[in-house]
Enzyme design. Structure first.
Site, short mmCIF file in Angstrom:
data_model
loop_
_atom_site.label_atom_id
_atom_site.label_comp_id
_atom_site.label_asym_id
_atom_site.label_seq_id
_atom_site.Cartn_x
_atom_site.Cartn_y
_atom_site.Cartn_z
N HIS A 108 79.29 -25.03 -17.13
CA HIS A 108 79.30 -25.07 -15.52
C HIS A 108 78.52 -26.40 -15.15
O HIS A 108 78.68 -26.84 -13.96
CB HIS A 108 78.74 -23.96 -14.99
CG HIS A 108 78.50 -24.02 -13.46
ND1 HIS A 108 79.85 -23.68 -12.83
CD2 HIS A 108 77.60 -23.82 -12.75
CE1 HIS A 108 79.52 -23.53 -11.43
NE2 HIS A 108 78.17 -23.82 -11.52
N SER A 139 79.52 -26.04 -7.93
CA SER A 139 79.27 -24.54 -7.63
C SER A 139 79.11 -24.30 -6.49
O SER A 139 80.01 -24.13 -5.44
CB SER A 139 77.86 -24.88 -8.32
OG SER A 139 77.30 -23.45 -8.45
N ASP A 195 84.16 -21.90 -17.80
CA ASP A 195 83.09 -21.92 -16.79
C ASP A 195 83.53 -20.27 -16.07
O ASP A 195 84.47 -20.00 -15.39
CB ASP A 195 83.26 -22.96 -15.76
CG ASP A 195 82.34 -22.98 -14.87
OD1 ASP A 195 81.25 -21.93 -14.75
OD2 ASP A 195 82.03 -23.78 -13.94
#
Length: 529
Positions: free
Chosen positions: A441, A328, A386
């Site tokens: 995610h 991320s 995602d």
């Protein structure tokens, strides 16, 4: 006329009986084949005693079963449910998660000696011919780096009622021991802290108490190095920098501003200045003399330790690589970190790689081209469900990509860097098909799908070994019949302990060695690695 009217129903009846008999035989034959494959796949040491049955052969058998099922289902719709159930291979039930001690299948596969192929696995040829199908050695290496990032999440104190909120719960010497990662053969040498008082404060954790360990900083990751035994296996001394993302919901990315900051003012690629997203730049470079933990920026802390380790091992005549990994937001920080290392440490030339999971776009075209010219190899692991890898500029960049011949040279458009490994969350037979896309995610979901990935056009691997229960660490993605609690990973009793002398539940005092220290510990004896 009478004779024909009598015989017609009998002919139809015979045809129906013959057709039913044929369909029944096919169903029984298919069911028997499915049962045999399922039993064989769960027999202990089956693959070692039957070496001729390779992974490709078992995959071909599964594909043949699927084709047979489709043919039968076209003839008889009532068989669809039972056949679909039989063909979900592998198949776990709730009883598979009961503790049976040493009788249980190990959660990890044996690791081979990769010393002769480490450059290709590290990306020297941009992972050509290694991704589809995914080479098992590469899968294990990617999973290893992903587990390093996951360890940062697992050891982070995110309790807003804790005075140490935003710090690591363990000191660096026992981090891997507490999380069961000593098997990887690495040792943490330094923790990395980033300023939390930047223009994106919602990305960080803060304690709701008045007195805290730090009002200005958050723990973001660590620097580690491979030990002697692991270095022999992988063919070089490997320095790892692991960056975590945020622990807040992914919706914060929707508010991500598209403004950019010059990242490398000394270097211009062509007529364009290298620029990156302003929020990422602020986290990576912010510092203040008024703070305890960020008198140096995250960038300076990391580069100081990388250079120290690099000098130590090169002076011993060892070959050294740098692998920067992150998830991320951490994937964005990993790119900037690798850029600086390739630029400022010439001894690492050609040996810098990035393994990122669900990382957003970071910089402009000049940033991408400069990364390529520095020889940084980037492998982006992406779930197609995602949304984060499509940001910043999810709508704007999508339109521009359709006009690629016109917009390909625009310097202000965000660009991804490197090679992409694309996964499908719903290829897993254990994931709910109606799962919340925000869970796509999650890093544990990434590692689960990665473990089951073989190639684009094949299903989930029959011999995937990674623990399925880890998916529900912080999600509710697993099928209900597996009976794995949602978001089960948490500190026992939410951090409280029972004082047996007084009978009261109290908050424990952290051991002095586990309290975050802003002081550099200086050169450490790394010979025992």
């Amino acid at each position: 006329m009478e004779k024909s009217t009598i015989k017609t129903p009998l002919r139809k009846l015979r045809r129906r009986r013959t057709k039913r008999s044929w369909k029944l035989k096919q169903k029984l034959k298919l069911a028997w084949k499915s049962i045999k494959i399922r039993v064989r796949s769960h027999l202990p040491n089956f693959l070692s005693t039957k070496k001729r049955l390779t992974h490709m052969k078992s995959r071909n058998q599964e594909q043949e079963l699927a084709q047979t099922a489709r043919r039968i289902c076209k003839i008889s719709n009532d068989a669809t449910n039972s056949l679909a159930y039989l063909l979900q291979l592998p198949k776990y039930s709730a009883s598979d998660f009961l503790d049976r001690g040493d009788m249980m299948t190990p959660a990890a596969s044996p690791r081979e000696n990769i010393s002769k192929a480490w450059r290709e696995l590290h990306g020297s040829k941009n992972w050509e011919n290694l991704l589809d199908p995914l080479h098992p050695w590469l899968r294990r290496e990617i999973t290893k780096y992903g587990e390093f990032v996951e360890s940062v999440y697992d050891s982070l104190d995110f309790d807003p009622l804790s005075e140490f909120c935003g710090s690591c719960r363990y000191n660096r010497n026992k981090l891997f021991e507490e999380l069961g990662l000593t098997r990887h053969g690495y040792k943490v040498t330094k923790y990395i802290y980033a300023m939390s008082h930047v223009d994106v404060p919602q990305w960080f954790l803060r304690s709701s108490l008045g007195e805290t360990w730090s009002k200005d900083s958050n723990w973001m990751g660590f620097v580690a190095v491979s030990g002697d035994r692991e270095s022999l296996r992988i063919g070089r001394r490997d320095i790892v920098v692991a960056w975590r993302g945020t622990v807040t919901p992914t919706e914060w990315f929707m508010d991500l501003r598209t403004s950019k900051e010059p990242f490398d003012c000394k270097s211009e690629h062509g007529k364009n200045v290298v620029k990156v997203q302003s929020g990422f730049f602020s986290i990576y470079n912010s510092k203040s003399e008024l703070t305890r933990y960020n008198k140096e920026s995250a960038s300076e802390q990391t580069m100081e330790e990388v250079k120290r380790l690099m000098k130590f091992f090169t002076d011993r005549g060892e070959e050294v690589s740098l692998t920067v990994t992150g998830h991320s937001l951490g994937g964005a920080l990993a790119l900037m970190n690798a850029y600086e290392a390739a630029r400022d440490v010439p001894e690492l030339s050609g040996n810098v790689s990035v393994i990122s999971f669900g990382a957003p776009r970071v910089g402009n075209l000049a940033f991408k081209e400069r990364m390529n010219s520095l020889g940084v190899k980037v492998l982006r692991v992406v779930n197609k469900q995602d949304i984060v890898p499509k940001l910043p500029g999810i709508v704007f960049n999508k339109v521009l990509n359709k006009l690629n011949p016109i917009t390909s040279r625009l310097s202000w458009v965000y660009r991804h860097v490197g090679t992409q490994l694309k996964l499908d969350v719903f290829s897993s037979p254990y994931i709910k098909q109606d799962s919340d896309l925000a869970g796509c995610h999650n890093l544990e979901v990434y590692l689960h799908v990665l473990d089951g990935f073989h190639r684009k056009k094949s299903g989930f691997r029959v011999n995937a070994r990674r623990d399925v229960a880890s998916v529900n660490k912080s999600t509710d993605m697993l099928l209900d019949h597996l009976r794995i609690p949602e978001c089960w990973y948490q500190v026992a009793h939410k951090g409280l302990i029972l004082n047996k002398q007084t009978g009261r539940w109290v908050k424990p005092v952290r051991a002095p060695e586990d309290i975050p220290s802003p002081l550099s510990t200086g050169p450490r004896p790394i010979y025992s690695l």
